[in-house]
Design a protein around this motif. Structure first.
Motif, PDB file in Angstrom:
ATOM      1  N   TRP A  60       1.044  -0.916  -0.137  1.00  0.00           N
ATOM      2  CA  TRP A  60      -0.262  -0.055  -0.002  1.00  0.00           C
ATOM      3  C   TRP A  60       1.211   1.657   0.441  1.00  0.00           C
ATOM      4  CZ3 TRP A  60       1.474   2.882   4.324  1.00  0.00           C
ATOM      5  CH2 TRP A  60       1.788   2.286   5.506  1.00  0.00           C
ATOM      6  N   ARG A  61       2.315   1.228   0.088  1.00  0.00           N
ATOM      7  CA  ARG A  61       3.149   2.130   0.062  1.00  0.00           C
ATOM      8  C   ARG A  61       3.891   2.570  -1.460  1.00  0.00           C
ATOM      9  NH1 ARG A  61       3.729  -1.682   2.943  1.00  0.00           N
ATOM     10  NH2 ARG A  61       4.254  -2.216   4.668  1.00  0.00           N
ATOM     11  N   ASN A  62       3.348   4.038  -1.600  1.00  0.00           N
ATOM     12  CA  ASN A  62       4.140   4.263  -2.555  1.00  0.00           C
ATOM     13  C   ASN A  62       5.071   5.489  -2.680  1.00  0.00           C
ATOM     14  OD1 ASN A  62       1.725   3.733  -4.166  1.00  0.00           O
ATOM     15  ND2 ASN A  62       0.642   5.447  -3.350  1.00  0.00           N
ATOM     16  N   GLN A  63       6.259   4.573  -2.709  1.00  0.00           N
ATOM     17  CA  GLN A  63       7.832   4.992  -2.892  1.00  0.00           C
ATOM     18  C   GLN A  63       8.570   5.649  -4.028  1.00  0.00           C
ATOM     19  OE1 GLN A  63       8.967   5.273   0.226  1.00  0.00           O
ATOM     20  NE2 GLN A  63       8.083   3.378   1.286  1.00  0.00           N
ATOM     21  N   TYR A  64       9.191   6.312  -3.547  1.00  0.00           N
ATOM     22  CA  TYR A  64      10.161   7.314  -4.999  1.00  0.00           C
ATOM     23  C   TYR A  64      11.096   6.091  -5.052  1.00  0.00           C
ATOM     24  CZ  TYR A  64      13.452  10.303  -6.253  1.00  0.00           C
ATOM     25  OH  TYR A  64      14.700  11.012  -7.014  1.00  0.00           O
ATOM     26  N   CYS A  65      11.571   6.326  -6.296  1.00  0.00           N
ATOM     27  CA  CYS A  65      12.319   5.430  -6.775  1.00  0.00           C
ATOM     28  C   CYS A  65      12.858   6.598  -7.555  1.00  0.00           C
ATOM     29  CB  CYS A  65      11.834   4.403  -7.675  1.00  0.00           C
ATOM     30  SG  CYS A  65      13.189   3.494  -8.076  1.00  0.00           S
ATOM     31  N   GLY A  66      14.181   6.886  -7.327  1.00  0.00           N
ATOM     32  CA  GLY A  66      15.095   7.503  -8.723  1.00  0.00           C
ATOM     33  C   GLY A  66      16.273   6.485  -9.450  1.00  0.00           C
ATOM     34  N   VAL A  67      16.906   6.596 -10.938  1.00  0.00           N
ATOM     35  CA  VAL A  67      17.389   5.809 -11.292  1.00  0.00           C
ATOM     36  C   VAL A  67      18.665   6.564 -11.531  1.00  0.00           C
ATOM     37  CG1 VAL A  67      17.807   3.871 -12.771  1.00  0.00           C
ATOM     38  CG2 VAL A  67      15.246   3.918 -12.443  1.00  0.00           C
ATOM     39  N   LYS A  68      19.647   6.020 -11.262  1.00  0.00           N
ATOM     40  CA  LYS A  68      21.315   5.956 -11.509  1.00  0.00           C
ATOM     41  C   LYS A  68      22.023   5.702 -12.522  1.00  0.00           C
ATOM     42  CE  LYS A  68      21.347   9.214  -7.067  1.00  0.00           C
ATOM     43  NZ  LYS A  68      20.846   9.853  -7.916  1.00  0.00           N
ATOM     44  N   ARG A  69      22.744   6.186 -13.055  1.00  0.00           N
ATOM     45  CA  ARG A  69      23.990   5.445 -13.690  1.00  0.00           C
ATOM     46  C   ARG A  69      25.049   5.861 -14.346  1.00  0.00           C
ATOM     47  NH1 ARG A  69      21.664   5.068 -20.400  1.00  0.00           N
ATOM     48  NH2 ARG A  69      22.293   7.803 -20.385  1.00  0.00           N
ATOM     49  N   LEU A  70      25.857   4.488 -14.037  1.00  0.00           N
ATOM     50  CA  LEU A  70      27.651   4.768 -13.964  1.00  0.00           C
ATOM     51  C   LEU A  70      27.830   3.824 -14.913  1.00  0.00           C
ATOM     52  CD1 LEU A  70      29.682   6.000 -11.471  1.00  0.00           C
ATOM     53  CD2 LEU A  70      30.583   4.373 -12.499  1.00  0.00           C
ATOM     54  N   VAL A  71      28.448   4.303 -15.588  1.00  0.00           N
ATOM     55  CA  VAL A  71      29.142   3.067 -16.585  1.00  0.00           C
ATOM     56  C   VAL A  71      30.790   3.339 -16.136  1.00  0.00           C
ATOM     57  CG1 VAL A  71      30.225   2.795 -19.236  1.00  0.00           C
ATOM     58  CG2 VAL A  71      28.181   3.796 -19.098  1.00  0.00           C
ATOM     59  N   MET A  72      31.570   1.932 -15.961  1.00  0.00           N
ATOM     60  CA  MET A  72      32.745   1.888 -15.276  1.00  0.00           C
ATOM     61  C   MET A  72      33.558   0.960 -15.842  1.00  0.00           C
ATOM     62  SD  MET A  72      33.834   1.573 -11.129  1.00  0.00           S
ATOM     63  CE  MET A  72      34.063   3.511 -11.434  1.00  0.00           C
ATOM     64  N   GLY A  73      34.609   0.805 -16.193  1.00  0.00           N
ATOM     65  CA  GLY A  73      35.123  -0.112 -17.319  1.00  0.00           C
ATOM     66  C   GLY A  73      34.516  -1.131 -18.273  1.00  0.00           C
ATOM     67  N   ALA A  74      33.336  -0.019 -18.938  1.00  0.00           N
ATOM     68  CA  ALA A  74      32.676  -0.139 -19.564  1.00  0.00           C
ATOM     69  C   ALA A  74      31.487  -1.424 -19.864  1.00  0.00           C
ATOM     70  CB  ALA A  74      32.985  -1.758 -21.348  1.00  0.00           C
ATOM     71  N   VAL A  75      31.186  -1.829 -18.388  1.00  0.00           N
ATOM     72  CA  VAL A  75      29.916  -2.055 -17.568  1.00  0.00           C
ATOM     73  C   VAL A  75      29.470  -0.699 -16.976  1.00  0.00           C
ATOM     74  CG1 VAL A  75      29.397  -3.936 -15.462  1.00  0.00           C
ATOM     75  CG2 VAL A  75      31.815  -3.781 -16.738  1.00  0.00           C
ATOM     76  N   THR A  76      27.938  -0.966 -17.602  1.00  0.00           N
ATOM     77  CA  THR A  76      26.795  -0.094 -16.939  1.00  0.00           C
ATOM     78  C   THR A  76      26.694  -0.191 -15.408  1.00  0.00           C
ATOM     79  OG1 THR A  76      26.069   0.599 -19.306  1.00  0.00           O
ATOM     80  CG2 THR A  76      24.678   0.985 -17.470  1.00  0.00           C
ATOM     81  N   TYR A  77      26.135   0.464 -14.593  1.00  0.00           N
ATOM     82  CA  TYR A  77      25.449   0.075 -13.351  1.00  0.00           C
ATOM     83  C   TYR A  77      24.120   1.056 -13.239  1.00  0.00           C
ATOM     84  CZ  TYR A  77      30.063  -2.208 -12.909  1.00  0.00           C
ATOM     85  OH  TYR A  77      31.161  -3.092 -12.430  1.00  0.00           O
ATOM     86  N   TYR A  78      22.924   0.474 -13.017  1.00  0.00           N
ATOM     87  CA  TYR A  78      22.301   1.192 -12.082  1.00  0.00           C
ATOM     88  C   TYR A  78      22.063   0.645 -11.278  1.00  0.00           C
ATOM     89  CZ  TYR A  78      21.214   0.748 -17.401  1.00  0.00           C
ATOM     90  OH  TYR A  78      20.775   0.760 -18.631  1.00  0.00           O
ATOM     91  N   PHE A  79      21.514   2.447 -10.184  1.00  0.00           N
ATOM     92  CA  PHE A  79      20.854   2.611  -8.815  1.00  0.00           C
ATOM     93  C   PHE A  79      19.594   2.806  -9.151  1.00  0.00           C
ATOM     94  CE2 PHE A  79      25.962   3.235 -10.012  1.00  0.00           C
ATOM     95  CZ  PHE A  79      26.847   1.930  -8.547  1.00  0.00           C
ATOM     96  N   ILE A  80      19.500   1.854  -7.594  1.00  0.00           N
ATOM     97  CA  ILE A  80      17.572   2.287  -7.416  1.00  0.00           C
ATOM     98  C   ILE A  80      18.008   3.205  -5.890  1.00  0.00           C
ATOM     99  CG2 ILE A  80      16.228   0.760  -5.924  1.00  0.00           C
ATOM    100  CD1 ILE A  80      16.054   0.944  -9.787  1.00  0.00           C
ATOM    101  N   ASP A  81      17.220   3.732  -6.256  1.00  0.00           N
ATOM    102  CA  ASP A  81      17.885   5.163  -5.322  1.00  0.00           C
ATOM    103  C   ASP A  81      16.495   5.922  -4.085  1.00  0.00           C
ATOM    104  OD1 ASP A  81      18.599   7.590  -3.616  1.00  0.00           O
ATOM    105  OD2 ASP A  81      18.460   9.146  -4.947  1.00  0.00           O
ATOM    106  N   ASN A  82      16.979   5.262  -3.052  1.00  0.00           N
ATOM    107  CA  ASN A  82      15.420   5.760  -2.134  1.00  0.00           C
ATOM    108  C   ASN A  82      16.398   5.650  -0.589  1.00  0.00           C
ATOM    109  OD1 ASN A  82      13.331   5.783  -0.018  1.00  0.00           O
ATOM    110  ND2 ASN A  82      12.371   5.160  -1.711  1.00  0.00           N
TER     111      ASN A  82
END
Length: 478
Positions: A67-89
């Motif tokens: 029942w909770r509506n939670q904020y979710c931010g998505v961040k990205r960082l590319v390091m050494g040819a690998v893409t990293y996504y980060f879930i922010d709250n």
């Protein structure tokens, strides 16, 4: 092939153990092999500031955690040819530690729901969604049950890697509906229920297309009552999709020929640098600088799981031998005090460094002759592989990944890379240590041969990556 690797930790962003090392190394190797492998992580505020500042904000949306509506931010960082996504709250992840909070179940429910909602939004639908440990073990269930209506997700295959079966994610059964917003059918029919609790790990084992652990022996062991932590029945039932792949170590970082953290470099062609490292460490630790005495090392958490009650029980006998012992680690208070007491009583033989120091650890791997690792259980273990990389012969309990990576010396054939004991007892551990010490004193030519054999073992991530690649190809084609 597209892989989304989901984990709760990953070096160099934040890590507490082996999972963080795997999440760092495996995706890099997969990208080198030509796969499009991306990693998704929580945006833990423990991440170093310079790395946090490199993250790019992509977008945000709302995740329904029950029942909770939670904020979710998505961040990205590319390091050494690998893409990293980060879930922010910030409510869930702006904390000092990664784990150990009363609401961990809800925190990782949010993380997993956010991953499922994120994939379409970043336009990355993987062929394989690779979950790791209980923090992401509900993902296979979510793919097949909650999100089965999403057409884009129909072909996603799921893999769950168990790094440590002890940590399973046990929660009140009602949390399935409360956190995940699904009906209670799969709990009430027993699929997700274990001892009248919701069990994240059980869900992952049952719903994943493939399950693997971090060594073949550990894959067999967790199917037994002794090592299965209550899930052995489920694992035996699902044994057809269970396998084990030994972790690797970073061969660029752990290289005796180039390691910037050690004082003298060396190789199998010239061991003089190892002798110089030993003398330097003995001097720094205040020990007598002696080439003819075997230097034993411990780099570990000081806990019963790591078997150090066996070492403490046998230390009075061990000290009768001509040897030296250096120790680095923290852990149970009683163990810390006991080893510190031996340092006071035997300053010419024992030095306990009750701290965590990466640079000192590398120096100890490079300088020591014998490495002690008497773990009660060990899913994989990295320290024994790092020790062998530096020509330091391990003495291990023949269990899990230790059994799969250390070959006990055979005096008849001359083959082997260390020493082992099967029965988990102080007596057998002492016998194995005595074998190592005796061989060091009496057979220096054989000792050097075994050192060479240990250093030439291949524990690179490239080798481990090939096994994961085969697993991915198998699950996608079947």
């Amino acid at each position: 092939m597209k892989i989304l690797f989901a984990a709760a930790e990953c070096a160099p962003f934040f890590k507490t153990g082996g999972l963080g090392d795997v999440a760092a190394a495996l995706p890099k190797e997969l990208v080198k092999k030509g796969l499009d492998c991306r990693v998704v992580l929580p945006f833990h505020h423990k991440m170093p500031l310079e790395l946090r500042q490199q993250c790019e904000d992509l977008f945000n949306f709302t995740v329904s955690v029950g029942w909770r509506n939670q904020y979710c931010g998505v961040k990205r960082l590319v390091m050494g040819a690998v893409t990293y996504y980060f879930i922010d709250n910030e409510y869930y992840f702006a904390r000092e530690g990664l784990y150990g909070y009363e609401d961990d179940g809800e925190r990782f429910a949010f993380f997993q729901l956010a991953i499922m909602e994120m994939m379409q939004r970043v336009r990355f639908i993987p062929d394989v969604l690779h979950a790791n440990d209980y923090h992401t073990a509900m993902l296979p269930f979510l793919v097949k049950e909650k999100y089965h209506w999403v057409k884009a997700y129909h072909d996603i295959k799921t893999i769950l890697t168990i790094h440590n079966i002890e940590f399973q994610g046990w929660y009140d059964g009602g949390k399935l509906a409360d956190w995940f917003g699904v009906g209670m059918e799969r709990y009430e029919d027993g699929t997700l229920r274990m001892n009248n609790c919701l069990n994240y790990m059980k869900a992952g084992i049952l719903y994943a297309d493939r399950v693997n652990t971090v060594s073949p022996s550990y894959a067999r062991e967790i199917q037994t009552v002794e090592f299965g932590s209550g899930l052995d029945v489920i694992l035996r039932m699902e044994s057809g999709k269970l396998s084990g792949i030994v972790n690797g170590i970073d061969y660029e970082q752990n290289n005796p020929e180039t390691d910037p953290l050690i004082d003298y470099h060396f190789s199998t062609a010239d061991f003089s640098g190892k002798a110089a490292n030993k003398a330097q460490l003995q001097k720094e630790m205040g020990l007598p600088v002696r080439k003819d005495v075997p230097l034993l090392a411990v780099v570990s958490r000081l806990t019963r799981q790591k078997g150090f009650h066996l070492l403490l029980a046998e230390l009075p006998s061990l000290l009768q031998q001509d040897m030296q012992l250096v120790l680095l680690g923290t852990g149970d208070y009683d163990f810390e005090q006991a080893f510190a007491g031996y340092t006071q009583a035997y300053p010419d033989k024992v030095v306990a460094n009750i701290t965590f120091d990466v640079a000192l650890a590398q120096k100890m791997y490079a300088a020591a002759d014998i490495f002690l690792m008497p773990s009660a259980f060990e899913p994989c273990g990295l320290s024994q592989m790092m020790a062998m990389r530096y020509g330091t012969l391990p003495v291990v309990h023949e269990i899990g990944g230790l059994k799969d990576t250390v070959t006990p010396f055979n005096p008849v054939t001359g083959q082997g890379t260390g020493f082992g004991f099967e029965d988990f007892s102080g007596y057998q551990f002492m016998k194995a240590m005595e074998k190592a010490i005796t061989m060091y004193h009496e057979n220096p030519i054989v000792w050097q041969k075994v050192m060479t054999q240990a250093m030439e073992e291949d524990f690179s991530w490239e080798t481990a990556c090939n096994a994961y690649l085969a697993l991915y190809e198998e699950v996608v084609t079947n």
